[in-house]
Design a protein around this motif. Structure first.
Motif, mmCIF file in Angstrom:
data_model
loop_
_atom_site.group_PDB
_atom_site.id
_atom_site.type_symbol
_atom_site.label_atom_id
_atom_site.label_comp_id
_atom_site.label_asym_id
_atom_site.label_seq_id
_atom_site.Cartn_x
_atom_site.Cartn_y
_atom_site.Cartn_z
ATOM 1 N N GLY A 196 0.633 5.888 -23.677
ATOM 2 C CA GLY A 196 1.859 6.134 -22.923
ATOM 3 C C GLY A 196 2.836 4.982 -23.035
ATOM 4 N N PHE A 197 2.320 3.753 -23.022
ATOM 5 C CA PHE A 197 3.171 2.570 -23.163
ATOM 6 C C PHE A 197 3.853 2.579 -24.528
ATOM 7 C CE2 PHE A 197 4.435 -1.764 -23.806
ATOM 8 C CZ PHE A 197 4.626 -2.309 -22.547
ATOM 9 N N LEU A 198 3.082 2.835 -25.570
ATOM 10 C CA LEU A 198 3.638 2.854 -26.924
ATOM 11 C C LEU A 198 4.677 3.951 -27.082
ATOM 12 C CD1 LEU A 198 0.319 2.268 -28.882
ATOM 13 C CD2 LEU A 198 2.255 0.679 -28.746
ATOM 14 N N LYS A 199 4.427 5.088 -26.455
ATOM 15 C CA LYS A 199 5.389 6.197 -26.533
ATOM 16 C C LYS A 199 6.663 5.874 -25.768
ATOM 17 C CE LYS A 199 5.868 11.177 -25.654
ATOM 18 N NZ LYS A 199 5.178 12.398 -25.142
ATOM 19 N N LEU A 200 6.506 5.237 -24.619
ATOM 20 C CA LEU A 200 7.651 4.931 -23.761
ATOM 21 C C LEU A 200 8.585 3.908 -24.407
ATOM 22 C CD1 LEU A 200 9.068 5.241 -20.990
ATOM 23 C CD2 LEU A 200 7.529 3.453 -20.110
ATOM 24 N N GLN A 242 4.516 -4.570 -13.609
ATOM 25 C CA GLN A 242 3.105 -4.312 -13.893
ATOM 26 C C GLN A 242 2.918 -2.910 -14.468
ATOM 27 O OE1 GLN A 242 0.377 -5.367 -10.670
ATOM 28 N NE2 GLN A 242 1.895 -6.780 -9.826
ATOM 29 N N MET A 243 3.704 -1.980 -13.976
ATOM 30 C CA MET A 243 3.626 -0.603 -14.432
ATOM 31 C C MET A 243 4.679 -0.352 -15.515
ATOM 32 S SD MET A 243 1.182 0.437 -12.620
ATOM 33 C CE MET A 243 0.306 -0.031 -11.127
ATOM 34 N N PRO A 244 4.340 0.383 -16.548
ATOM 35 C CA PRO A 244 5.312 0.649 -17.614
ATOM 36 C C PRO A 244 6.613 1.264 -17.100
ATOM 37 C CG PRO A 244 3.118 1.317 -18.301
ATOM 38 C CD PRO A 244 3.019 0.951 -16.851
ATOM 39 N N GLU A 245 6.510 2.175 -16.143
ATOM 40 C CA GLU A 245 7.709 2.830 -15.617
ATOM 41 C C GLU A 245 8.624 1.834 -14.908
ATOM 42 O OE1 GLU A 245 4.493 5.559 -16.377
ATOM 43 O OE2 GLU A 245 4.599 3.778 -15.079
ATOM 44 N N ARG A 246 8.016 0.848 -14.256
ATOM 45 C CA ARG A 246 8.821 -0.174 -13.589
ATOM 46 C C ARG A 246 9.526 -1.052 -14.619
ATOM 47 N NH1 ARG A 246 11.227 -1.703 -8.711
ATOM 48 N NH2 ARG A 246 11.296 -3.969 -8.604
ATOM 49 N N LEU A 247 8.819 -1.440 -15.662
ATOM 50 C CA LEU A 247 9.440 -2.220 -16.722
ATOM 51 C C LEU A 247 10.571 -1.437 -17.376
ATOM 52 C CD1 LEU A 247 9.572 -4.702 -18.553
ATOM 53 C CD2 LEU A 247 7.683 -3.751 -19.888
ATOM 54 N N ALA A 248 10.343 -0.140 -17.577
ATOM 55 C CA ALA A 248 11.377 0.711 -18.181
ATOM 56 C C ALA A 248 12.618 0.767 -17.307
ATOM 57 C CB ALA A 248 10.826 2.111 -18.413
ATOM 58 N N LEU A 249 12.436 0.822 -15.992
ATOM 59 C CA LEU A 249 13.574 0.841 -15.070
ATOM 60 C C LEU A 249 14.374 -0.455 -15.180
ATOM 61 C CD1 LEU A 249 13.603 1.983 -11.371
ATOM 62 C CD2 LEU A 249 14.428 -0.293 -11.940
ATOM 63 N N LEU A 250 13.681 -1.577 -15.269
ATOM 64 C CA LEU A 250 14.365 -2.868 -15.310
ATOM 65 C C LEU A 250 15.182 -3.055 -16.582
ATOM 66 C CD1 LEU A 250 11.554 -5.169 -13.873
ATOM 67 C CD2 LEU A 250 13.661 -4.478 -12.719
ATOM 68 N N VAL A 251 14.673 -2.551 -17.708
ATOM 69 C CA VAL A 251 15.367 -2.785 -18.987
ATOM 70 C C VAL A 251 16.211 -1.601 -19.428
ATOM 71 C CG1 VAL A 251 13.556 -4.375 -19.746
ATOM 72 C CG2 VAL A 251 13.432 -1.962 -20.420
ATOM 73 N N ASP A 252 16.281 -0.563 -18.608
ATOM 74 C CA ASP A 252 17.015 0.651 -18.993
ATOM 75 C C ASP A 252 18.474 0.328 -19.335
ATOM 76 O OD1 ASP A 252 17.468 3.472 -19.306
ATOM 77 O OD2 ASP A 252 18.485 3.449 -17.365
ATOM 78 N N GLY A 253 18.900 0.731 -20.533
ATOM 79 C CA GLY A 253 20.284 0.525 -20.945
ATOM 80 C C GLY A 253 20.608 -0.895 -21.358
ATOM 81 N N ILE A 254 19.610 -1.780 -21.404
ATOM 82 C CA ILE A 254 19.825 -3.179 -21.793
ATOM 83 C C ILE A 254 19.232 -3.389 -23.177
ATOM 84 C CG2 ILE A 254 19.356 -5.591 -21.211
ATOM 85 C CD1 ILE A 254 19.094 -4.720 -18.279
ATOM 86 N N ASP A 255 19.982 -4.000 -24.054
ATOM 87 C CA ASP A 255 19.557 -4.179 -25.442
ATOM 88 C C ASP A 255 18.637 -5.386 -25.562
ATOM 89 O OD1 ASP A 255 19.297 -3.898 -28.158
ATOM 90 O OD2 ASP A 255 21.248 -4.791 -28.634
ATOM 91 N N ILE A 256 17.423 -5.207 -25.075
ATOM 92 C CA ILE A 256 16.424 -6.277 -25.109
ATOM 93 C C ILE A 256 15.085 -5.651 -25.460
ATOM 94 C CG2 ILE A 256 15.749 -6.164 -22.656
ATOM 95 C CD1 ILE A 256 15.819 -9.296 -22.711
ATOM 96 N N GLY A 257 14.221 -6.443 -26.120
ATOM 97 C CA GLY A 257 12.951 -5.920 -26.584
ATOM 98 C C GLY A 257 11.862 -5.989 -25.528
ATOM 99 N N ILE A 258 10.665 -5.581 -25.944
ATOM 100 C CA ILE A 258 9.483 -5.561 -25.087
ATOM 101 C C ILE A 258 8.340 -6.261 -25.805
ATOM 102 C CG2 ILE A 258 7.739 -4.084 -23.989
ATOM 103 C CD1 ILE A 258 10.468 -3.861 -22.644
ATOM 104 N N THR A 259 7.607 -7.080 -25.077
ATOM 105 C CA THR A 259 6.336 -7.596 -25.578
ATOM 106 C C THR A 259 5.219 -6.818 -24.895
ATOM 107 O OG1 THR A 259 7.141 -9.825 -26.092
ATOM 108 C CG2 THR A 259 4.788 -9.578 -25.679
ATOM 109 N N PHE A 260 4.399 -6.164 -25.693
ATOM 110 C CA PHE A 260 3.307 -5.328 -25.193
ATOM 111 C C PHE A 260 2.053 -6.186 -25.060
ATOM 112 C CE2 PHE A 260 0.319 -1.586 -26.460
ATOM 113 C CZ PHE A 260 -0.161 -1.519 -25.163
ATOM 114 N N ASP A 261 1.661 -6.472 -23.817
ATOM 115 C CA ASP A 261 0.442 -7.237 -23.568
ATOM 116 C C ASP A 261 -0.683 -6.265 -23.218
ATOM 117 O OD1 ASP A 261 -1.635 -8.788 -22.118
ATOM 118 O OD2 ASP A 261 -0.261 -10.453 -22.483
#
Length: 256
Positions: A188-192, A156-175
């Motif tokens: 902040g989401f766009l910058k992250l 739910q939080m951008p920082e949590r999503l960043a932790l989950l995908v850190d170092g993994i070559d996968i994209g993000i869908t911005f809702d």
């Protein structure tokens, strides 16, 4: 590219899809997002219909992978593997449609995952790594979507999503609608996530729940957001063609 999600498709049967797609095109949309959920799961049986109709009408395609009843972060290995198998099948079929992106949901929490957070994150990240490999294998950009405010949902939080995908070559869908129910830190989401964003989902709400309103009917700050979005597929997730028409006009009035 602005597409309309099949959340706006009214029927359970697919016989009305060709005419619906023509109406979507006539409204000025450039694509359709197939929502692979009941009763319109993307399957080997209906793939030819989707392909023929969307090509003949001249619409691009994105896909939202199944999410109901799936959990890629499940401690139950059979459920986790079954979830990944279903997602792989969807990505494989999507590749045959020449899609621009496939959106997947992250895993979600359970009583055991809340108790054993370290193990849960390891399991979750393992599934995301598997999805990254599948994305590469089929040549389809896959985006993990940020979730709205809801008790069991992760990322739910951008920082949590960043932790989950850190170092993994996968994209993000911005809702955008989902983030409007949580931090509302759009810049902040766009910058992250920056260039990792492969698709954007557009809908509105009043900040308390995931209402999927037409943009402009809630309190998301569209004047700030739209001009900063990356040039990836934008998907309008609303409840009908009329809402789609109003939403597209609103987006154009703000963005152009």
């Amino acid at each position: 590219m602005i597409s309309l999600s099949m959340t706006a498709y009214p029927g359970k049967r697919m016989d009305a899809f060709p005419r619906w797609a023509e109406k979507v095109k006539a409204l000025g949309f450039e694509g359709v997002e197939i929502v692979s959920e009941w009763p319109h799961f993307l399957s080997r049986e209906n793939l030819p219909l989707f392909k023929e109709v969307l090509e003949s009408v001249g619409l691009n395609v994105t896909v939202h992978a199944p999410f109901s009843d799936l959990n890629i972060a499940s401690f139950n290995e059979r459920i986790r593997k079954a979830s990944l198998k279903i997602l792989e099948e969807t990505i494989r079929l999507a590749s045959e449609l020449g899609v621009k992106a496939v959106t997947v949901h992250p895993g979600h929490c359970s009583p055991v995952s809340r108790k054993y957070q370290k193990e849960y994150i390891e399991i979750h990240r393992g599934s995301l790594k598997a999805l990254a490999r599948i994305s590469t294998e089929y040549g389809v950009p896959v985006g993990v979507e940020n979730m709205p405010k809801f008790p069991i949902l992760d990322a739910q939080m951008p920082e949590r999503l960043a932790l989950l995908v850190d170092g993994i070559d996968i994209g993000i869908t911005f809702d955008i609608g989902h983030l409007n129910t949580t931090t509302r830190d759009f810049e902040g989401f766009l910058k992250l996530f920056g260039d990792r964003i492969v698709a954007v989902h557009i809908h509105d709400n009043h900040g308390n729940s995931d209402e999927h309103l037409t943009p402009g009917e809630g309190n998301a700050p569209w004047g700030r957001i739209l001009k900063k979005l990356p040039k990836v597929p934008w998907v309008l997730e609303v409840k009908g063609l009329e809402e789609g028409r109003k939403g597209l006009l609103f987006i154009k009035s703000v963005h152009w």
